[in-house]
Design a protein around this motif. Sequence first.
Motif, PDB file in Angstrom:
ATOM      1  N   TYR A 243      15.282   4.573 -78.309  1.00 50.81           N
ATOM      2  CA  TYR A 243      15.985   5.853 -78.348  1.00 50.81           C
ATOM      3  C   TYR A 243      17.478   5.557 -78.401  1.00 50.81           C
ATOM      4  O   TYR A 243      18.019   4.899 -77.515  1.00 50.81           O
ATOM      5  CB  TYR A 243      15.677   6.723 -77.126  1.00 50.81           C
ATOM      6  CG  TYR A 243      16.641   7.887 -77.027  1.00 50.81           C
ATOM      7  CD1 TYR A 243      16.611   8.902 -77.986  1.00 50.81           C
ATOM      8  CD2 TYR A 243      17.614   7.947 -76.029  1.00 50.81           C
ATOM      9  CE1 TYR A 243      17.520   9.947 -77.945  1.00 50.81           C
ATOM     10  CE2 TYR A 243      18.525   8.998 -75.977  1.00 50.81           C
ATOM     11  CZ  TYR A 243      18.475   9.995 -76.941  1.00 50.81           C
ATOM     12  OH  TYR A 243      19.380  11.035 -76.900  1.00 50.81           O
ATOM     13  N   LYS A 271      16.342   9.065 -82.788  1.00 47.82           N
ATOM     14  CA  LYS A 271      17.808   9.118 -82.829  1.00 47.82           C
ATOM     15  C   LYS A 271      18.252  10.541 -82.562  1.00 47.82           C
ATOM     16  O   LYS A 271      17.775  11.467 -83.223  1.00 47.82           O
ATOM     17  CB  LYS A 271      18.258   8.670 -84.228  1.00 47.82           C
ATOM     18  CG  LYS A 271      19.743   8.837 -84.537  1.00 47.82           C
ATOM     19  CD  LYS A 271      20.574   7.677 -84.015  1.00 47.82           C
ATOM     20  CE  LYS A 271      21.998   7.693 -84.553  1.00 47.82           C
ATOM     21  NZ  LYS A 271      22.809   8.805 -84.050  1.00 47.82           N
ATOM     22  N   SER A 272      19.161  10.725 -81.647  1.00 45.19           N
ATOM     23  CA  SER A 272      19.741  12.068 -81.491  1.00 45.19           C
ATOM     24  C   SER A 272      21.045  12.135 -82.273  1.00 45.19           C
ATOM     25  O   SER A 272      21.573  11.119 -82.711  1.00 45.19           O
ATOM     26  CB  SER A 272      19.969  12.402 -80.017  1.00 45.19           C
ATOM     27  OG  SER A 272      20.974  11.571 -79.498  1.00 45.19           O
ATOM     28  N   GLY A 273      21.529  13.347 -82.471  1.00 45.64           N
ATOM     29  CA  GLY A 273      22.747  13.529 -83.259  1.00 45.64           C
ATOM     30  C   GLY A 273      22.448  13.622 -84.741  1.00 45.64           C
ATOM     31  O   GLY A 273      23.317  13.419 -85.569  1.00 45.64           O
ATOM     32  N   ARG A 274      21.190  13.972 -85.074  1.00 45.81           N
ATOM     33  CA  ARG A 274      20.836  14.069 -86.485  1.00 45.81           C
ATOM     34  C   ARG A 274      21.583  15.190 -87.179  1.00 45.81           C
ATOM     35  O   ARG A 274      21.965  15.069 -88.342  1.00 45.81           O
ATOM     36  CB  ARG A 274      19.330  14.321 -86.627  1.00 45.81           C
ATOM     37  CG  ARG A 274      18.495  13.092 -86.378  1.00 45.81           C
ATOM     38  CD  ARG A 274      17.029  13.408 -86.579  1.00 45.81           C
ATOM     39  NE  ARG A 274      16.546  14.328 -85.558  1.00 45.81           N
ATOM     40  CZ  ARG A 274      15.928  15.453 -85.796  1.00 45.81           C
ATOM     41  NH1 ARG A 274      15.692  15.830 -87.031  1.00 45.81           N
ATOM     42  NH2 ARG A 274      15.504  16.215 -84.812  1.00 45.81           N
ATOM     43  N   THR A 275      21.743  16.288 -86.489  1.00 50.46           N
ATOM     44  CA  THR A 275      22.297  17.472 -87.153  1.00 50.46           C
ATOM     45  C   THR A 275      23.791  17.641 -86.891  1.00 50.46           C
ATOM     46  O   THR A 275      24.364  18.636 -87.266  1.00 50.46           O
ATOM     47  CB  THR A 275      21.574  18.746 -86.699  1.00 50.46           C
ATOM     48  OG1 THR A 275      21.654  18.814 -85.272  1.00 50.46           O
ATOM     49  CG2 THR A 275      20.123  18.732 -87.125  1.00 50.46           C
ATOM     50  N   GLU A 276      24.374  16.675 -86.241  1.00 54.72           N
ATOM     51  CA  GLU A 276      25.818  16.678 -85.985  1.00 54.72           C
ATOM     52  C   GLU A 276      26.582  17.208 -87.206  1.00 54.72           C
ATOM     53  O   GLU A 276      26.522  16.625 -88.289  1.00 54.72           O
ATOM     54  CB  GLU A 276      26.235  15.226 -85.696  1.00 54.72           C
ATOM     55  CG  GLU A 276      27.707  15.025 -85.439  1.00 54.72           C
ATOM     56  CD  GLU A 276      28.052  13.506 -85.494  1.00 54.72           C
ATOM     57  OE1 GLU A 276      29.062  13.140 -84.944  1.00 54.72           O
ATOM     58  OE2 GLU A 276      27.291  12.733 -86.097  1.00 54.72           O
ATOM     59  N   ASP A 309      11.188  11.941 -84.782  1.00 60.12           N
ATOM     60  CA  ASP A 309      12.083  12.897 -84.125  1.00 60.12           C
ATOM     61  C   ASP A 309      11.523  13.424 -82.814  1.00 60.12           C
ATOM     62  O   ASP A 309      11.953  14.461 -82.339  1.00 60.12           O
ATOM     63  CB  ASP A 309      12.454  14.037 -85.087  1.00 60.12           C
ATOM     64  CG  ASP A 309      11.253  14.882 -85.456  1.00 60.12           C
ATOM     65  OD1 ASP A 309      10.123  14.511 -85.092  1.00 60.12           O
ATOM     66  OD2 ASP A 309      11.440  15.917 -86.108  1.00 60.12           O
ATOM     67  N   GLN A 311       9.775  11.945 -78.930  1.00 58.13           N
ATOM     68  CA  GLN A 311       9.444  10.766 -78.127  1.00 58.13           C
ATOM     69  C   GLN A 311       7.937  10.567 -77.965  1.00 58.13           C
ATOM     70  O   GLN A 311       7.438   9.438 -78.000  1.00 58.13           O
ATOM     71  CB  GLN A 311      10.141  10.798 -76.761  1.00 58.13           C
ATOM     72  CG  GLN A 311       9.804  11.972 -75.860  1.00 58.13           C
ATOM     73  CD  GLN A 311      10.794  13.112 -76.023  1.00 58.13           C
ATOM     74  OE1 GLN A 311      11.343  13.379 -77.099  1.00 58.13           O
ATOM     75  NE2 GLN A 311      11.040  13.820 -74.941  1.00 58.13           N
TER      76      GLN A 311
ATOM     77  N   LEU B 344      18.325  15.618 -78.108  1.00 54.97           N
ATOM     78  CA  LEU B 344      17.217  15.704 -79.070  1.00 54.97           C
ATOM     79  C   LEU B 344      16.851  17.162 -79.319  1.00 54.97           C
ATOM     80  O   LEU B 344      16.582  17.578 -80.446  1.00 54.97           O
ATOM     81  CB  LEU B 344      15.994  14.949 -78.534  1.00 54.97           C
ATOM     82  CG  LEU B 344      16.120  13.418 -78.512  1.00 54.97           C
ATOM     83  CD1 LEU B 344      14.990  12.801 -77.692  1.00 54.97           C
ATOM     84  CD2 LEU B 344      16.096  12.862 -79.938  1.00 54.97           C
ATOM     85  N   ASP B 347      19.321  18.999 -81.677  1.00 56.68           N
ATOM     86  CA  ASP B 347      19.055  18.681 -83.083  1.00 56.68           C
ATOM     87  C   ASP B 347      17.949  19.571 -83.637  1.00 56.68           C
ATOM     88  O   ASP B 347      18.077  20.156 -84.714  1.00 56.68           O
ATOM     89  CB  ASP B 347      18.566  17.230 -83.225  1.00 56.68           C
ATOM     90  CG  ASP B 347      19.716  16.232 -83.214  1.00 56.68           C
ATOM     91  OD1 ASP B 347      20.862  16.659 -83.353  1.00 56.68           O
ATOM     92  OD2 ASP B 347      19.440  15.026 -83.075  1.00 56.68           O
ATOM     93  N   ARG B 348      16.870  19.661 -82.883  1.00 50.75           N
ATOM     94  CA  ARG B 348      15.711  20.370 -83.428  1.00 50.75           C
ATOM     95  C   ARG B 348      15.916  21.882 -83.403  1.00 50.75           C
ATOM     96  O   ARG B 348      15.434  22.596 -84.294  1.00 50.75           O
ATOM     97  CB  ARG B 348      14.436  19.921 -82.715  1.00 50.75           C
ATOM     98  CG  ARG B 348      14.075  18.514 -83.213  1.00 50.75           C
ATOM     99  CD  ARG B 348      13.023  17.832 -82.412  1.00 50.75           C
ATOM    100  NE  ARG B 348      11.736  18.497 -82.530  1.00 50.75           N
ATOM    101  CZ  ARG B 348      10.662  18.087 -81.860  1.00 50.75           C
ATOM    102  NH1 ARG B 348      10.743  17.040 -81.058  1.00 50.75           N
ATOM    103  NH2 ARG B 348       9.525  18.720 -82.008  1.00 50.75           N
ATOM    104  N   SER B 350      18.783  23.288 -83.876  1.00 52.98           N
ATOM    105  CA  SER B 350      19.684  23.527 -84.998  1.00 52.98           C
ATOM    106  C   SER B 350      18.921  23.525 -86.317  1.00 52.98           C
ATOM    107  O   SER B 350      19.095  24.415 -87.158  1.00 52.98           O
ATOM    108  CB  SER B 350      20.780  22.460 -84.964  1.00 52.98           C
ATOM    109  OG  SER B 350      21.387  22.329 -86.216  1.00 52.98           O
TER     110      SER B 350
END
Lengths: 729, 729
Positions: A243, A271-276, A309, A311, B344, B347-348, B350
């Motif tokens: 993660y 990974k977080s921050g995908r939609t940043e 996307d 866990q 996480l 992101d989802r 959004s």
Amino acid sequence: MLTQTRLRHDLTSLETDEMTMRSDDALPSVKEILAAESIVVVGASEDQSKFGGRLFRMLLRHRFKGRIYPVSSSRKELFGVPTYPTVAELPEAPALAVILVPRDAALATVQACVEKGAKGVIVVTAQFSDAGPEGAEIERQMVEIARKGRARLWGPNCLGIISPAKRLVLNSSLALDVDHLVQSPVGFVSQSGALMATLFDKARRRGFGFSHMISVGNQADLELCDFVDFLLDDPDTEVICTYVEGLQDPARFRAVAAKACAKGKPWLMLKSGRTEAGAQAAFSHTASLAGSFRAFEAVCEEHGIVLVDDQDAMQMLAACLVRYRNRPFRHLAVMSPSGGSAALACDRLSEAGIPLAQFDAETDRALKTVLGAPSAGNPVDFSASSPGVVGKAMELVARDGAADAALCLITTAPVLDQTCAAIADSAGRDFPTLFVIHPGESADTARAALVDRQVPYFDSFDDAIRVLKGWHAIGRCKPARASQDDERPAGLTHVTWPAGEALGEFETKAVLESYGIPVNRGSVAKDAEQAVRISAGLIFPVVVKVVSSDIVHKSDVGGVILDLPDAAAVGDAVRSMQARVRKVMPDAVIDGYLVQEMVGGGTEFIVGVNFDRDFGPMIVVGVGGVLVELLDDVAVASAPVSPTRAAEMLGSLKAAKLLQGIRGRAPLDVGALSKLVSRVSWLASDHRDRLVELDVNPVLVRSNGGGCVAVDGRALLRDLPAPKLNVNV
Amino acid sequence: MLTQTRLRHDLTSLETDEMTMRSDDALPSVKEILAAESIVVVGASEDQSKFGGRLFRMLLRHRFKGRIYPVSSSRKELFGVPTYPTVAELPEAPALAVILVPRDAALATVQACVEKGAKGVIVVTAQFSDAGPEGAEIERQMVEIARKGRARLWGPNCLGIISPAKRLVLNSSLALDVDHLVQSPVGFVSQSGALMATLFDKARRRGFGFSHMISVGNQADLELCDFVDFLLDDPDTEVICTYVEGLQDPARFRAVAAKACAKGKPWLMLKSGRTEAGAQAAFSHTASLAGSFRAFEAVCEEHGIVLVDDQDAMQMLAACLVRYRNRPFRHLAVMSPSGGSAALACDRLSEAGIPLAQFDAETDRALKTVLGAPSAGNPVDFSASSPGVVGKAMELVARDGAADAALCLITTAPVLDQTCAAIADSAGRDFPTLFVIHPGESADTARAALVDRQVPYFDSFDDAIRVLKGWHAIGRCKPARASQDDERPAGLTHVTWPAGEALGEFETKAVLESYGIPVNRGSVAKDAEQAVRISAGLIFPVVVKVVSSDIVHKSDVGGVILDLPDAAAVGDAVRSMQARVRKVMPDAVIDGYLVQEMVGGGTEFIVGVNFDRDFGPMIVVGVGGVLVELLDDVAVASAPVSPTRAAEMLGSLKAAKLLQGIRGRAPLDVGALSKLVSRVSWLASDHRDRLVELDVNPVLVRSNGGGCVAVDGRALLRDLPAPKLNVNV
């Protein structure tokens, strides 16, 4: 725990030391640290409302095989284990130290542990670089102390380790208050400590576990890649899960990813921050299309890392890969006692792009007979059949060979446990049978039957879809980066850019041309008279475009006039353009008028470069024109790429149909476009120290054999930082 | 159970009877049937391996308050209840009969029950229209018998009813082997029996239940809408859930949907067959874009029915709506002890388009103080705070007012049960707090604390996302079909189509023009000479297109030549076109050459009509040109639509940005396009008996005030079936 996106502190003062140490290789590895036979716990207690109390109890509960030294100034013993008042008074140098003292005492404690001879120091205590500059400074000092003592710092602000393989638990979660740690050959390294224990607990219910689960905290010294590197060499680990919020050392990440690929150990990435939201001001289209997550995604793909996307799905996919030994999955059989469930499932499988297997006609006939059904096929609707009959149907499906895995959708029915057992047993140990258990309590015996058999099950269809998609991706995955991507095309020379930051069409296209990229001919005129003269040397019709670094979107201010049939029209066009731009944008400085041959026909594409702060120059391709922003359909790869790889990128676009020739149209010249993309990527690679953004937009692509031509271009150049200092190699 | 997509049998022989019965209104309603005080169970036993054994035991176990008569030829009593050897020998007319006998005995048993005076006959037995024509014929006879006896048939091939509200269980699932049936004001009508008991079981674990759950089986007589209609009037039901594979009576469906809307009872719809490949040969683009699911989706939207794609999410959304009294949800607060989970989740959320609330600065400050954190905001990271502190944070969030609901993401931590309880209690009874419980066993006490409080929780984030999306849709939903949609534009006359099935551009555009739709001028020439004469009356440049019913895609065979500047060029174009088409398609019959004014500029849209076998003419709009098939971006509605509704359709496109004027371009003339769409929809409505497909493609839309013009068109006409006979009104 706080989000561990932390302030990065300055480690330059350590450079000299580090170089020395690297040369004599004196720093202990994660492997050495985890081989510890003695552990000191500073801040241990019996108080279960405290991290130190819980962590210490869990360490004892799971019977660590080495020597344990709790340090306590107030108690003689804790849970029957004798304590020591200070670290200095320990009877030996502890291999590993765990620090749970208050923040203000942390630095001195690190110093004491390092002085006593600890090789690794885990700092659980938080509020360092995660809390601001003051904490960051203390953290920097901790690292300095550790380095001087030839020890490694782990954390701070981390939740330690849960290692069933080493029987080593240094974690405070009550989810560990269990008799037995389930061990599976799956390693997990996490930038979030809370996710780690949560995942441990969730997996346990399904009968699966891990080899080692590692919380990296602020990564002041040891960072995620150090632990992944350890897992890659670890014989107890076959699949790696991580993660990640942000990378400490992208170059190291690439190196470790390449090693994972070479070792054939699957790496699953959450990974977080995908939609940043791409907060950077968009000079070019390319930059707005290629956010930082897209670059990350591209690099993962190039190294065969599978992004997930969720866990739970990550853990379950790892469990499936382990259980079925990385067996590739391509086509699915669906089985259910409920036609309704099967119908809903098929909709969602189809949307997710997971193909159903088509059985042999012989199998269909045999299924019909066995099930006594009027018809049979995939999905297999086994209705209210007995477990024995369902088992026979499963045998037929496994024997057929068209499906690599079966997804069994379980709804309420009598003897569910026997039905599930019959399916799992009949399929044979190596044929993957995955279960979605839709009911609640009434199916708990079925869940238990599957846990007994170490067969994966899901409580929701979403998890099944995610796992199947990830598995399918692994099945198709070959590392996309080939050695040919690094073969410089013959005759390509390094050309320098003209001075200036924001370069317009004329300068940009001159550089493109010197990289062998076809552009339409033209030149810049100062005024109408010069424009007329220039046009005399071109083939009509021509185009006139205003040249001004103040005007970003020329067509929006009347700064583009197309289709001029003769020299007189060119003169008129320049004069009227001048008047119009002056009116709409009175402050814009007009540098001239670009007169160039008009290129007719062809389909518009965009090719561009975006410098990613982690991974350097990324090449971006997509469909061009006004729809580029609507479609949000681009392919991204790290530069340079070969024409072969460029063609793969084009083929991965949603709009790939356009290239093949939609509705009877002739296919487009993919070969020419691929070559152009590759050359732009070499340009990007050559200028990785200065090229921030580049738009080649539009590139007009003609039908096969007709080639392509870059019609417009712009570039942004600035001195770029060298790659980050790699502290931990 | 088998998928209940059944052969529809011929009920025409019943028409006369039915008309009679409808006129004297003698058929019992579902309400009357479910008010039964006496039930006969034919095929009851004690054998728990049989449907009849389990169903009978469940009926007794849940203490139905009326009189129960088991019929058995072999046993004197069953579980202590005296039996009767035949239906004829019962001491009274049973209000409700349940038939579980083998298939061959079913018809005679239905007859016996009806003769004895049963009002409703539930046939559990399967293998009728679900198994082929022979079974369908028996099924037809069952309905005939029921009708003659003024009784209603329910099923066959159904799994009866689970009604906590009536304490009536006629269902064989072992999931019902529980002491207490949880009752919630949610009704469920299902075309799959297996899903019903499964959902009952799953909901029960979360502490939620239903009012009535009804399995409709083959719907030979009573069909889904009869039961939904009952639930709409039922005081025990506030929210309606349905699982549908195909509709029996689309007109009835619309009527019942309108009633639900009027009553304000939310209706949640789970539909299978969403991805059904549009198998129909595509004459027009429109037909391939508007599959049957899109028509279903459009009609649901027009009536405020919310589509979901997962049964668990449907139940949980219903539970939320009931628990929080349809409180609309627009903005979300996110709370978690884990920064990683929150990252996480954001992101989802959004990606799913669920907006986060922005708290007041005052609230942010107060949260910071309460939590002792360096910063605070939404998401609220409450780290390892005590339950009391978390409760205070929740109070602040609820009081702030920006969020209508809180989503709490729970990871492992001590005293999770107290933390969850504190959140739920502090929020107050009416502020929705939804929980995602990530851990496994270690959070079971937390789950129990929420069940005690009737607070919804999810075990997976996917369920939470689905529920929030559905809830958000209900919040925004107003039935889109307004009375103005049925107001015929002034001056619009009904024009008849010329003869023929497949009509080309010229005939189609003539009809469009008579509906007040702007088209470009032109006429058909037989040869080059006539083409030259026609062109003399038009404004140059002009276009020439081949006219042939054998050529579907004209441009693919060189049958379109654009931009002809004068009469001479027109003559040349016709001659070269003739030669080219003859070469490429020697068998094609050329009917002539259409010479028309060329329309320059504008953005291409497609407007079309597709006749849906369930819902009649559907109007379809989307972006045109070659990208229409790539984008798969269309809006669909049932015709006719007002210009206002047409504008809403255009606004719902992904490509809506184009209309508003992307990147500084002028906005397009949405008003003109909306008017055109409305007029095409009236054309479709007027010709609902013959118009199968219509393409108006492309429509060129100019910038605001510039209007739009239909440049090409084609239509397919055939005699269409009248709407299905409505058997059950």
